[in-house]
Design a protein around this motif. Sequence first.
Motif, short mmCIF file in Angstrom:
data_model
loop_
_atom_site.label_atom_id
_atom_site.label_comp_id
_atom_site.label_asym_id
_atom_site.label_seq_id
_atom_site.Cartn_x
_atom_site.Cartn_y
_atom_site.Cartn_z
N ILE A 489 -4.43 -14.79 -6.33
CA ILE A 489 -5.12 -14.17 -7.46
C ILE A 489 -4.16 -13.74 -8.56
N HIS A 490 -2.84 -13.91 -8.34
CA HIS A 490 -1.82 -13.60 -9.35
C HIS A 490 -1.84 -12.13 -9.77
N LYS A 491 -2.27 -11.28 -8.88
CA LYS A 491 -2.39 -9.86 -9.21
C LYS A 491 -2.05 -9.01 -8.00
N ASN A 492 -1.37 -7.89 -8.24
CA ASN A 492 -1.13 -6.94 -7.16
C ASN A 492 -2.42 -6.21 -6.81
N LEU A 493 -2.77 -6.25 -5.54
CA LEU A 493 -3.97 -5.58 -5.08
C LEU A 493 -3.79 -5.26 -3.61
N VAL A 494 -3.91 -4.00 -3.24
CA VAL A 494 -3.81 -3.58 -1.84
C VAL A 494 -5.16 -3.01 -1.42
N THR A 495 -5.74 -3.60 -0.39
CA THR A 495 -7.10 -3.26 0.04
C THR A 495 -7.09 -2.74 1.46
N ALA A 496 -7.77 -1.62 1.68
CA ALA A 496 -7.93 -1.06 3.02
C ALA A 496 -9.18 -1.66 3.65
N HIS A 497 -9.03 -2.26 4.83
CA HIS A 497 -10.18 -2.82 5.55
C HIS A 497 -10.45 -1.98 6.79
N SER A 498 -11.66 -1.50 6.89
CA SER A 498 -12.08 -0.73 8.05
C SER A 498 -13.55 -1.03 8.29
N THR A 499 -13.83 -1.73 9.38
CA THR A 499 -15.21 -2.10 9.68
C THR A 499 -15.78 -1.17 10.74
N ALA A 500 -17.09 -1.03 10.76
CA ALA A 500 -17.75 -0.13 11.72
C ALA A 500 -17.43 -0.56 13.14
N GLY A 501 -16.85 0.34 13.90
CA GLY A 501 -16.51 0.05 15.29
C GLY A 501 -15.32 -0.85 15.47
N GLY A 502 -14.65 -1.20 14.36
CA GLY A 502 -13.52 -2.12 14.45
C GLY A 502 -12.21 -1.45 14.13
N HIS A 503 -11.16 -2.23 14.19
CA HIS A 503 -9.81 -1.78 13.89
C HIS A 503 -9.59 -1.83 12.38
N ALA A 504 -8.73 -0.97 11.85
CA ALA A 504 -8.41 -0.95 10.43
C ALA A 504 -7.09 -1.67 10.18
N PHE A 505 -6.99 -2.32 9.04
CA PHE A 505 -5.74 -2.97 8.65
C PHE A 505 -5.69 -3.04 7.13
N TRP A 506 -4.51 -3.38 6.61
CA TRP A 506 -4.30 -3.48 5.16
C TRP A 506 -4.21 -4.94 4.72
N GLU A 507 -4.84 -5.24 3.60
CA GLU A 507 -4.67 -6.54 2.96
C GLU A 507 -3.78 -6.34 1.73
N ILE A 508 -2.66 -7.04 1.71
CA ILE A 508 -1.65 -6.88 0.66
C ILE A 508 -1.57 -8.17 -0.14
N SER A 509 -2.08 -8.13 -1.35
CA SER A 509 -2.06 -9.30 -2.25
C SER A 509 -1.03 -9.04 -3.35
N THR A 510 -0.18 -10.02 -3.59
CA THR A 510 0.94 -9.83 -4.49
C THR A 510 0.83 -10.75 -5.70
N ALA A 511 1.27 -10.24 -6.85
CA ALA A 511 1.23 -11.00 -8.09
C ALA A 511 2.10 -12.25 -8.00
N SER A 512 1.86 -13.19 -8.89
CA SER A 512 2.56 -14.48 -8.86
C SER A 512 3.94 -14.38 -9.48
N HIS A 513 4.68 -15.50 -9.36
CA HIS A 513 5.95 -15.60 -10.09
C HIS A 513 5.84 -16.63 -11.20
N ILE A 514 4.63 -16.90 -11.66
CA ILE A 514 4.43 -17.77 -12.82
C ILE A 514 3.88 -16.97 -13.99
N ASP A 515 3.13 -15.92 -13.71
CA ASP A 515 2.58 -15.06 -14.76
C ASP A 515 3.30 -13.71 -14.75
N HIS A 516 3.46 -13.14 -15.92
CA HIS A 516 4.05 -11.81 -16.00
C HIS A 516 3.17 -10.84 -15.20
N PRO A 517 3.77 -9.97 -14.36
CA PRO A 517 5.15 -9.49 -14.41
C PRO A 517 6.14 -10.14 -13.44
#
Length: 592
Positions: A489-517
Amino acid sequence: MSRTRSVTASALGVDRRTVLAAAGAVTLTAGTGYALRPAESHAATAAGTPPAGPSGASGAPLAATTAAPAAPLAPYTRGTTLDSVATPRAGGPYRRLGDGPGWKRVVRDELAAARSGRAGRRTTLAAFVQFTDLHLADTQHPLRVEYLRSFDSHLWRPHEALTVQGAISLVERVNALRGGPVTGAPLGFVMTTGDNTDNNARSELEWFMKVMSGGRVRPDSGDPRHYEGVQSSGLKLYWQPDSAVRDADKRLGFPHLPGFLAAATREVNSPGLHVPWYSTVGNHDALPLGIYAPGDPYLAEYAVGGRKLMSLPAAEARKLQDSIKSTRDPRGVRLRELLKAHTRDMRPVTPDERRAPYTPAEYVKAHLDPAHRGAGPVGHGYSPANLDAGSQYYSFRVADDVIGISLDTTDPGGNYQGSIGTAQLTWLERTLRENKDSYAVVFSHHTSASMDNTRPDPGRPAERRHGGRELVALLAGHRNVLAWVNGHIHKNLVTAHSTAGGHAFWEISTASHIDHPHLARIIELTDNKDGTLSLFTTLVESAAPHRTDFADLSQTGLAALYRELAFNAPGALPNLAGSAADRNTELLLKKD
């Protein structure tokens, strides 16, 4: 989650296992689970395939990471965005960059409470770096669709001729890092999460392998004496850096730089990463233009041929872009018809077989080539088993208590969005289950939100495809999953995932090296010894100076210019750095 292996801290809080992070090539069959040991990687293969030896096919010794320096390193900020970030100076419309204040670290406690004193207790599980969306671009490639800019200015980037120089500068940055900025742990490896190339061209694949593993690279194709892309066309639609013509970008302040194109295509040298590196495939690596299903003979011939379309009326450009965004043309029928209709409008260019599209097998073979081994491991995660199975996903040992899993989320049926097939989903679930006593970090190109393309794989038409929601649910069902690290997605985005009755984890999406920054991300995993874990993310820019000098067309000068041109690119999105909570973070998790 029970642990059969404990974590023993040194006086610096650096676990000895972080020194072991890194790689070799060892096969893991799809039908049988093998215990992952440090310095092993496992491909997904057909059931019943016997495992290869621990040194891979070549029998060469396994790669190892650089030993931890003796002096205390942590915490530190130098060379990271905690210290300084390239920032626009006053002026306009073209704005020069300079040194600006760094970004602070944000503690995110949505998934676990932050407990005092954890900094003095924590021990390190692993530390590594993520590259993503390098998009190394052969800008003279006939199949490129720069002419879409006639409809939308941001559909062509004026800085794309400098992708190789920019990527080498990023390699130089990682080589200069002192370790994890928080823990001081040695960086175990670099994982690149796809879109390593831009046009699925053999020329770009060769450049990528040399940038990462070291070597001389000439980012040029066609006639070595003359640049034959849109930037030497004289068309005012594009920035003409060598020419005095008053093009659309110069009217916005872009400079006149005589000799730019010769400098951009001049041979450069990459030192290669000094730590092992792994590779994950993206849609631009697997599909022509990152969009269309491979195998079309007309498009393949056009890619290596002697004609290139460089301009198109805005109305027609809009129709083509609409067909791409609608995802209703996965095989490129609309593009093929458009090119045939505009044969007389094409300009002559020098044919070049190096621009041919590469296949998934050729992608894996390039990684297995001893010429591209660099700091290792053999195959950079892939093994001969991937060739046998026709797969591009695998698992590997990060440290005694951590495994890594690299997925292939590209849909061979076409479309820039992703999904995975049932066979891969089953393999993923089995790999997590069989390694339940190890923490797991999952890598892919696509994000959970961009995995909504469930078009059947032409090679496996009866196999169901699975989207991001199903993958989130699967990962949440395994208590050893800490993070899902991706790009696309060419964008920094950190998402917390926590589902009902499930385990929690982090989704770490990092910006590209073709578009600024133009960012990469360091990730450090720690045990806080208080019932919580922390994932520290720290963004880094390339080693190129923030300030540019238009008279400096050296390799380093061009890498700096790459960043500044990208910042000023017409139509560039201003929000790709994300919010403060998506950049430098401490992400807390409960220790299950």
